[in-house]
Design a protein around this motif. Structure first.
Motif, PDB file in Angstrom:
ATOM      1  N   VAL A  47      21.964 -13.515  42.477  1.00 61.72           N
ATOM      2  CA  VAL A  47      21.416 -12.223  42.057  1.00 61.72           C
ATOM      3  C   VAL A  47      22.521 -11.281  41.599  1.00 61.72           C
ATOM      4  O   VAL A  47      22.410 -10.611  40.562  1.00 61.72           O
ATOM      5  N   HIS A  48      23.614 -11.215  42.348  1.00 66.47           N
ATOM      6  CA  HIS A  48      24.679 -10.263  42.036  1.00 66.47           C
ATOM      7  C   HIS A  48      25.609 -10.793  40.956  1.00 66.47           C
ATOM      8  O   HIS A  48      26.058 -10.033  40.091  1.00 66.47           O
ATOM      9  N   ASP A  49      25.898 -12.101  40.973  1.00 65.80           N
ATOM     10  CA  ASP A  49      26.866 -12.657  40.034  1.00 65.80           C
ATOM     11  C   ASP A  49      26.246 -12.913  38.665  1.00 65.80           C
ATOM     12  O   ASP A  49      26.940 -12.841  37.651  1.00 65.80           O
ATOM     13  N   ILE A  50      24.948 -13.217  38.625  1.00 65.28           N
ATOM     14  CA  ILE A  50      24.323 -13.584  37.354  1.00 65.28           C
ATOM     15  C   ILE A  50      23.269 -12.579  36.914  1.00 65.28           C
ATOM     16  O   ILE A  50      23.357 -12.002  35.831  1.00 65.28           O
ATOM     17  N   ILE A  51      22.260 -12.341  37.740  1.00 69.91           N
ATOM     18  CA  ILE A  51      21.109 -11.565  37.281  1.00 69.91           C
ATOM     19  C   ILE A  51      21.497 -10.123  36.969  1.00 69.91           C
ATOM     20  O   ILE A  51      21.105  -9.564  35.947  1.00 69.91           O
ATOM     21  N   GLY A  52      22.301  -9.528  37.841  1.00 71.05           N
ATOM     22  CA  GLY A  52      22.757  -8.165  37.565  1.00 71.05           C
ATOM     23  C   GLY A  52      23.491  -8.059  36.245  1.00 71.05           C
ATOM     24  O   GLY A  52      23.112  -7.249  35.373  1.00 71.05           O
ATOM     25  N   ALA A 101      24.054 -16.948  24.654  1.00 67.79           N
ATOM     26  CA  ALA A 101      25.184 -17.790  25.041  1.00 67.79           C
ATOM     27  C   ALA A 101      25.006 -18.308  26.466  1.00 67.79           C
ATOM     28  O   ALA A 101      25.313 -19.477  26.761  1.00 67.79           O
ATOM     29  N   PHE A 102      24.486 -17.450  27.350  1.00 65.65           N
ATOM     30  CA  PHE A 102      24.264 -17.882  28.734  1.00 65.65           C
ATOM     31  C   PHE A 102      23.161 -18.930  28.824  1.00 65.65           C
ATOM     32  O   PHE A 102      23.322 -19.964  29.466  1.00 65.65           O
ATOM     33  N   THR A 103      22.026 -18.672  28.185  1.00 62.63           N
ATOM     34  CA  THR A 103      20.919 -19.622  28.302  1.00 62.63           C
ATOM     35  C   THR A 103      21.263 -20.956  27.650  1.00 62.63           C
ATOM     36  O   THR A 103      20.827 -22.012  28.120  1.00 62.63           O
ATOM     37  N   THR A 148      23.508 -22.811  30.229  1.00 63.40           N
ATOM     38  CA  THR A 148      22.761 -23.415  31.329  1.00 63.40           C
ATOM     39  C   THR A 148      21.986 -24.643  30.848  1.00 63.40           C
ATOM     40  O   THR A 148      21.886 -25.646  31.558  1.00 63.40           O
ATOM     41  N   GLY A 149      21.452 -24.581  29.633  1.00 61.09           N
ATOM     42  CA  GLY A 149      20.793 -25.750  29.078  1.00 61.09           C
ATOM     43  C   GLY A 149      21.746 -26.901  28.856  1.00 61.09           C
ATOM     44  O   GLY A 149      21.376 -28.077  29.000  1.00 61.09           O
ATOM     45  N   ASP A 150      23.003 -26.582  28.548  1.00 63.14           N
ATOM     46  CA  ASP A 150      24.003 -27.637  28.366  1.00 63.14           C
ATOM     47  C   ASP A 150      24.245 -28.416  29.654  1.00 63.14           C
ATOM     48  O   ASP A 150      24.612 -29.595  29.613  1.00 63.14           O
TER      49      ASP A 150
END
Length: 284
Positions: free
Chosen positions: A87-92, A104-106, A109-111
């Motif tokens: 939650v803090h490292d990614i979602i925020g 770029a993030f999505t 993660t798909g990679d």
């Protein structure tokens, strides 16, 4: 990355220690040919971070270049598999990204899922406790899943205002549990308990919490002792045939099987059968 005894090498002679990480324990049983990857932040139920996504992606990519690793087990420390994106490292931080940054993030993660699918070794997930969000995706993208009655798998993206179509879930999950059941899980975000997950076919086997990792490793070792070239071909065809018609798939499998018939392992199996012995496969 913290290493336990055993360190496989790629085909250039480099050890996998060159793929540095901070969130994963990598243990390699050289005798069995089984690598175990453990998400190791048990105090937070092993969440994924920007770094650990990339670490896992790079490690699964590296598996394509090592002959030492014959099968892979992925698990989580401390009685839980993975609680999903931190939650803090990614979602925020994602709430402050512009569209190019979000994409770029999505894609990154798909990679990770692409790397797991392209990894030639069978991947067995050992799942206990929480298996949520991106953690559920890791389990889904594995080739087989061993779980427990304590395991709770939730594709909870809609709970945080996101679509269920994350990291290939809308393509892969229906092929495991069926379209209707996948739709229920992806729309509702509800948790799938261990016994229900086995009935639905998401889990291949239910195990005791204290033995699930050992059971998964034992199955991986059995695969590793088998015809690993043929296992790699089986995995490749399981992935490729999704996009084929039946006639195309039959022809593709004819070609794949003919290649396997040219291997030494196939000849070893025949000669062992003739003398009523167990074949000793070597993956060539």
């Amino acid at each position: 990355m913290r290493y336990l005894p055993g360190n496989p090498r790629d085909r250039s002679g480099n050890t996998l220690a060159g793929y540095r990480a901070e969130h994963i324990d990598f243990a390699f049983d050289a005798g069995a040919g089984v690598a175990t990857l453990t998400l190791n932040h048990p105090e937070r139920k092993n969440p994924l971070t920007f770094a650990s996504y990339a670490e896992l992606r790079d490690l699964f990519r590296a598996m394509r270049d090592t002959d030492d690793v014959k099968a892979v087990v992925i698990t989580g420390a401390g009685g839980n598999f993975c609680s999903g994106g931190d939650v803090h490292d990614i979602i925020g931080p994602l709430t402050e990204c512009d569209m190019p940054g979000l994409l770029a993030f999505t894609r990154m993660t798909g990679d990770l899922v692409k790397a797991m699918r392209a990894c030639p070794q069978p991947i067995v997930a050992a799942i206990d406790g929480v298996c949520a969000g991106a953690g559920a995706i890791l389990a889904m993208a594995s080739d087989l899943r061993y779980g427990t009655v304590r395991s709770k798998t939730a594709f909870l993206f809609t709970r945080v205002g996101l679509a269920g179509c994350d990291m290939g879930a809308c393509a892969i999950l229906p092929r495991i549990v069926g379209q209707g059941r996948a739709a229920e899980l992806l729309y509702s975000g509800r948790a799938l308990g261990g016994e229900e997950a086995e009935r639905w076919g998401f889990l291949n086997r239910l195990c005791a919490s204290e033995t699930v990792l050992a059971d998964a490793q034992a199955f991986a070792a059995m695969l590793a002792a088998g015809p690993t070239f043929a296992h790699g071909m089986t995995k490749r065809m399981l992935q490729q045939e999704w996009n084929m018609g039946i006639d195309e798939a039959i022809e593709a499998e004819a070609q794949a099987q003919a290649i396997c018939m040219a291997t030494n392992d196939f000849h070893r199996a025949y000669h062992a059968f003739k003398v009523k012995e167990k074949p000793q496969f070597e993956g060539d």
